[in-house]
Design an enzyme around this catalytic site. Structure first.
Site, PDB file in Angstrom:
ATOM      1  N   LYS A 109       0.864  -1.159   0.140  1.00  0.00           N
ATOM      2  CA  LYS A 109      -0.128   0.124  -0.109  1.00  0.00           C
ATOM      3  C   LYS A 109       0.826   1.211   0.095  1.00  0.00           C
ATOM      4  O   LYS A 109       1.842   1.218   0.622  1.00  0.00           O
ATOM      5  CB  LYS A 109      -0.864  -0.076   1.390  1.00  0.00           C
ATOM      6  CG  LYS A 109      -2.043   0.850   1.140  1.00  0.00           C
ATOM      7  CD  LYS A 109      -3.063   0.250   0.339  1.00  0.00           C
ATOM      8  CE  LYS A 109      -4.446   0.983   0.435  1.00  0.00           C
ATOM      9  NZ  LYS A 109      -5.487  -0.218   0.110  1.00  0.00           N
TER      10      LYS A 109
HETATM   11  N1  GLU Z   1      -7.286   0.149  -3.248  1.00  0.00           N
HETATM   12  C1  GLU Z   1      -7.969  -1.334  -3.533  1.00  0.00           C
HETATM   13  C2  GLU Z   1      -7.931  -2.143  -2.161  1.00  0.00           C
HETATM   14  O1  GLU Z   1      -7.686  -1.681  -0.936  1.00  0.00           O
HETATM   15  C3  GLU Z   1      -7.479  -1.741  -4.555  1.00  0.00           C
HETATM   16  C4  GLU Z   1      -6.029  -2.167  -4.735  1.00  0.00           C
HETATM   17  C5  GLU Z   1      -5.723  -2.702  -6.115  1.00  0.00           C
HETATM   18  O2  GLU Z   1      -6.424  -2.737  -7.093  1.00  0.00           O
HETATM   19  O3  GLU Z   1      -4.549  -3.138  -6.284  1.00  0.00           O
HETATM   20  O4  GLU Z   1      -8.256  -3.142  -2.177  1.00  0.00           O
END
Ligand code: GLU
Length: 418
Positions: A109
């Site tokens: 993240k």
């Molecule tokens: N931000 C989204 C999540 O928390 C998607 C992450 C992604 O598509 O890699 O799952």
């Protein structure tokens, strides 16, 4: 809630949920240590010239939590409350999430502490490109693949790809959630909300509850909340309340969703001023008399202070980490069924995987195929979590963590750590 307080809770929460599953799985202390430590954490300075000519300095983070099952994957958040602790927690959640839906990724993240509403498009573009300048050697199609999250959009992903390509050549698979006209995939935009909606229907069916007319309250009307509302409205549920950061609107007979969507598009995403219902606060929404409560905004919103006020018998965690452990325990005691974030909102990263596959195949998937495959993957994960929760007599959250943590643990052992 104050930022550091809420992130402290969410990191404690995920550790408590992890430990509960680890106990069930009989994981050794050394494996617990390995699985709860991030592989790499990066913090960088992002100095940017603002439109005024002044230089502003932002701080960017990327936490790469675990790569045992594949390249690390996870969104990039632009929000004033972003800090290392929050990003670290969310990165670990991505590791369990990709494992629950069994897609070949680890977890990561990133984030930049800023309020996107206060920056111009050109300023946001400069921040994004400078952030890529700072970390372009640390991510990529086989290493770590960013994607949208709170406060970031397909346009931001396009800038990331474009800037990354300047260093590494044409590599559309270095980031997902791109605009469809710029190497994105149809259906990525709606994917998280669509997944939340279809899992809600699966859970309602499994619990023997009727779908048409079910009363749904949704906190958050951004990408996830609005697509969830649309999907469930199309399935003949009644959307009885929605809110955003500034407050919400309710109507017992069900809101006219098309009108509400039109209103929000015309008012930069805001719902205030919508005349098709009565106003309500976020606190009132969480305590509303309804069948399904869907937090689809910030983390840490369900706490020991409001858990007793919740009247919905079912909670679907569309947001990441919306429930503090004390609230989770209260829900358990009260027999409230909680579909956990690492399953409930996994539709987004699942379609991100399709986008990455499509980019690597130099091929173009159609919307029908995306929706069909998404439904298949979420359906399988839901059944596995449901069955595990029945057979081990644990909550859906513990079952989901058991499935995810177990898969990451097995991959770690199979790959070896030498
Ligand atoms: N931000 C989204 C999540 O928390 C998607 C992450 C992604 O598509 O890699 O799952």
């Amino acid at each position: 809630m104050h930022s550091s307080e809420s992130t402290r809770h969410s990191s404690e929460a995920t550790r408590i949920y992890f430990d509960r599953a680890a106990d069930q799985l009989d994981l050794s202390d050394s494996m617990r240590g390995l699985l709860t430590t991030a592989k790499r954490e990066v913090q960088v300075q992002i100095p940017v010239e603002m439109d005024s000519g002044d230089v502003a300095t932002f701080i960017g983070y990327r936490v790469q939590h675990n790569a045992a099952r594949g390249p690390m994957k996870g969104g990039l958040r632009y929000h004033p409350q972003v800090d290392l602790n929050e990003v670290r927690t969310l990165a670990a959640l991505m590791t369990w999430k990709t494992a629950v839906v069994n897609i070949p990724y680890g977890g990561a993240k990133g984030g930049v502490a800023l309020d996107p509403a206060k920056l111009s498009q050109r300023e946001l573009e400069r921040v994004t490109r400078r952030f890529v300048d700072a970390i372009h050697d640390l991510f990529g199609p086989d290493v770590d693949i960013p994607a949208p999250d709170m406060g970031t959009t397909p346009e931001v992903m396009a800038w990331i790809m474009n800037q990354y390509n300047k260093y590494h050549g044409f590599s559309p698979a270095c980031v997902t959630g791109k605009p469809v006209e710029y190497h994105g995939i149809p259906g990525r935009d709606e994917a998280t909300g669509r997944g939340v909606g279809s899992l809600t229907l699966k859970l309602l069916s499994r619990l023997g509850r009727q779908i048409p007319g079910s009363r749904i309250a949704i906190q958050g009307f951004g990408n996830v909340g609005s697509h969830t509302a649309k999907f469930l409205h199309d399935a003949e549920c009644r959307i009885v309340a929605v809110s955003d950061a500034f407050g919400g609107v309710q109507k017992t007979a069900g809101l006219d969703l098309l009108q509400l969507l039109r209103h929000s598009h015309a008012h930069s995403g805001r719902i205030s001023g919508f005349s098709g219902g009565d106003p309500l606060t976020n606190a009132e929404l969480l305590a509303l008399d309804c069948d399904v409560l869907i937090p689809a905004a910030l983390g840490g919103v369900l706490t020991k202070d409001n858990a007793l006020a919740v009247r919905a018998p079912i909670i679907i965690e569309a947001a990441n980490a919306p429930t503090e452990p004390e609230a989770d325990a209260i829900f358990d005691d009260r027999g409230i069924v909680v579909l956990p974030d690492i399953l409930a909102n996994a539709g987004g990263v699942t379609v991100s995987w399709f986008e990455w596959v499509q980019n690597r195949q130099h091929y173009q998937w159609g919307m029908n195929r995306v929706r069909q495959e998404l439904d298949r993957i979420l359906g399988e994960a839901f059944e596995q979590v449901w069955q595990l929760s029945l057979s081990r007599k644990v909550s859906l959250r513990t079952a989901a963590y058991m499935l995810g943590v177990g898969r990451v643990g097995r991959a770690t052992v199979l790959g070896g750590i030498e």
